[in-house]
Design a protein around this motif. Structure first.
Motif, PDB file in Angstrom:
ATOM      1  N   ALA A   7       0.836  -1.203   0.000  1.00  0.00           N
ATOM      2  CA  ALA A   7       0.000   0.000   0.000  1.00  0.00           C
ATOM      3  C   ALA A   7       0.871   1.254   0.000  1.00  0.00           C
ATOM      4  CB  ALA A   7      -0.943   0.006   1.198  1.00  0.00           C
ATOM      5  N   LEU A   8       1.985   1.205   0.729  1.00  0.00           N
ATOM      6  CA  LEU A   8       2.898   2.348   0.738  1.00  0.00           C
ATOM      7  C   LEU A   8       3.495   2.586  -0.651  1.00  0.00           C
ATOM      8  CD1 LEU A   8       4.701   1.747   4.127  1.00  0.00           C
ATOM      9  CD2 LEU A   8       3.226   3.685   3.554  1.00  0.00           C
ATOM     10  N   LEU A   9       3.846   1.501  -1.328  1.00  0.00           N
ATOM     11  CA  LEU A   9       4.402   1.629  -2.677  1.00  0.00           C
ATOM     12  C   LEU A   9       3.362   2.211  -3.636  1.00  0.00           C
ATOM     13  CD1 LEU A   9       6.727   1.170  -4.629  1.00  0.00           C
ATOM     14  CD2 LEU A   9       5.961  -1.208  -4.860  1.00  0.00           C
ATOM     15  N   ALA A  10       2.154   1.667  -3.618  1.00  0.00           N
ATOM     16  CA  ALA A  10       1.082   2.197  -4.475  1.00  0.00           C
ATOM     17  C   ALA A  10       0.747   3.632  -4.082  1.00  0.00           C
ATOM     18  CB  ALA A  10      -0.158   1.308  -4.384  1.00  0.00           C
ATOM     19  N   GLY A  11       0.750   3.914  -2.778  1.00  0.00           N
ATOM     20  CA  GLY A  11       0.471   5.266  -2.299  1.00  0.00           C
ATOM     21  C   GLY A  11       1.500   6.271  -2.782  1.00  0.00           C
ATOM     22  N   VAL A  68       3.186   6.109  -5.549  1.00  0.00           N
ATOM     23  CA  VAL A  68       2.909   6.346  -6.966  1.00  0.00           C
ATOM     24  C   VAL A  68       1.695   7.260  -7.121  1.00  0.00           C
ATOM     25  CG1 VAL A  68       2.159   5.212  -9.097  1.00  0.00           C
ATOM     26  CG2 VAL A  68       4.025   4.231  -7.752  1.00  0.00           C
ATOM     27  N   ALA A  69       0.612   6.983  -6.405  1.00  0.00           N
ATOM     28  CA  ALA A  69      -0.602   7.801  -6.509  1.00  0.00           C
ATOM     29  C   ALA A  69      -0.342   9.242  -6.081  1.00  0.00           C
ATOM     30  CB  ALA A  69      -1.720   7.189  -5.657  1.00  0.00           C
ATOM     31  N   CYS A  70       0.392   9.414  -4.985  1.00  0.00           N
ATOM     32  CA  CYS A  70       0.689  10.771  -4.504  1.00  0.00           C
ATOM     33  C   CYS A  70       1.569  11.531  -5.481  1.00  0.00           C
ATOM     34  CB  CYS A  70       1.343  10.718  -3.129  1.00  0.00           C
ATOM     35  SG  CYS A  70       0.217  10.218  -1.821  1.00  0.00           S
ATOM     36  N   ALA A  72      -6.253  10.169  -7.938  1.00  0.00           N
ATOM     37  CA  ALA A  72      -5.438   9.104  -8.538  1.00  0.00           C
ATOM     38  C   ALA A  72      -5.645   7.826  -7.733  1.00  0.00           C
ATOM     39  CB  ALA A  72      -3.965   9.491  -8.540  1.00  0.00           C
ATOM     40  N   VAL A  73      -5.963   6.749  -8.430  1.00  0.00           N
ATOM     41  CA  VAL A  73      -6.148   5.444  -7.810  1.00  0.00           C
ATOM     42  C   VAL A  73      -5.112   4.503  -8.413  1.00  0.00           C
ATOM     43  CG1 VAL A  73      -7.739   3.501  -7.478  1.00  0.00           C
ATOM     44  CG2 VAL A  73      -8.621   5.854  -7.513  1.00  0.00           C
ATOM     45  N   GLU A 115      -1.400  -0.518 -12.037  1.00  0.00           N
ATOM     46  CA  GLU A 115      -2.610  -0.169 -12.772  1.00  0.00           C
ATOM     47  C   GLU A 115      -3.162   1.093 -12.117  1.00  0.00           C
ATOM     48  OE1 GLU A 115      -3.892  -4.750 -13.799  1.00  0.00           O
ATOM     49  OE2 GLU A 115      -4.901  -3.722 -12.152  1.00  0.00           O
ATOM     50  N   TYR A 116      -3.546   2.068 -12.923  1.00  0.00           N
ATOM     51  CA  TYR A 116      -4.008   3.316 -12.334  1.00  0.00           C
ATOM     52  C   TYR A 116      -5.123   3.949 -13.140  1.00  0.00           C
ATOM     53  CZ  TYR A 116      -1.217   5.723 -15.875  1.00  0.00           C
ATOM     54  OH  TYR A 116      -0.694   6.165 -17.071  1.00  0.00           O
TER      55      TYR A 116
END
Length: 117
Positions: A41-45, A47-49, A71-72, A86-87
């Motif tokens: 979740a931190l890694l995806a977060g 990227v989203a941020c 951004a999701v 995937e975003y």
């Protein structure tokens, strides 16, 4: 620089950078307490941020009336050899089709993506 410290709970970790801190943990199913963001979740977060901040900075610099970015990001780890980010990105504001296109073009260049190559 990010520093992480073990906390007196199975797998719970406090991490800090630049005077800010947060917690990460493994899920209960994996022996943790679920009392923090999981590492994926931190890694995806991150990227989203980064996408969110980058688009807003670009809009500010170029006078584009972007009101909000949503951004999701999801990590697809179905293949053990490759992880796919995937975003989806929603651009909110009174934007022309040309401005929307210009902002979407920036999604190939956001700063953290350069670190992931």
């Amino acid at each position: 620089m990010v520093t992480s410290h073990s906390v007196n709970a199975p797998y719970r970790t406090r991490f800090s950078a630049d005077g800010y801190e947060a917690y990460s943990d493994a899920s209960e199913a994996k022996g943790g307490t679920g009392a923090g963001f999981g590492p994926h979740a931190l890694l995806a977060g991150s990227v989203a941020c980064c996408m969110n901040i980058w688009l807003r900075m670009y809009a500010d610099k170029n006078g584009i009336p972007l009101r909000e970015v949503v951004a999701v990001v999801r990590l697809n780890r179905q293949s053990s050899a490759v992880t796919v980010f995937e975003y989806s990105v929603e651009l909110r504001g009174e934007l022309t089709p040309v401005q929307r296109h210009e902002l979407r073009q920036q999604l190939v260049n956001w700063p953290v993506s350069q670190s992931l190559l």
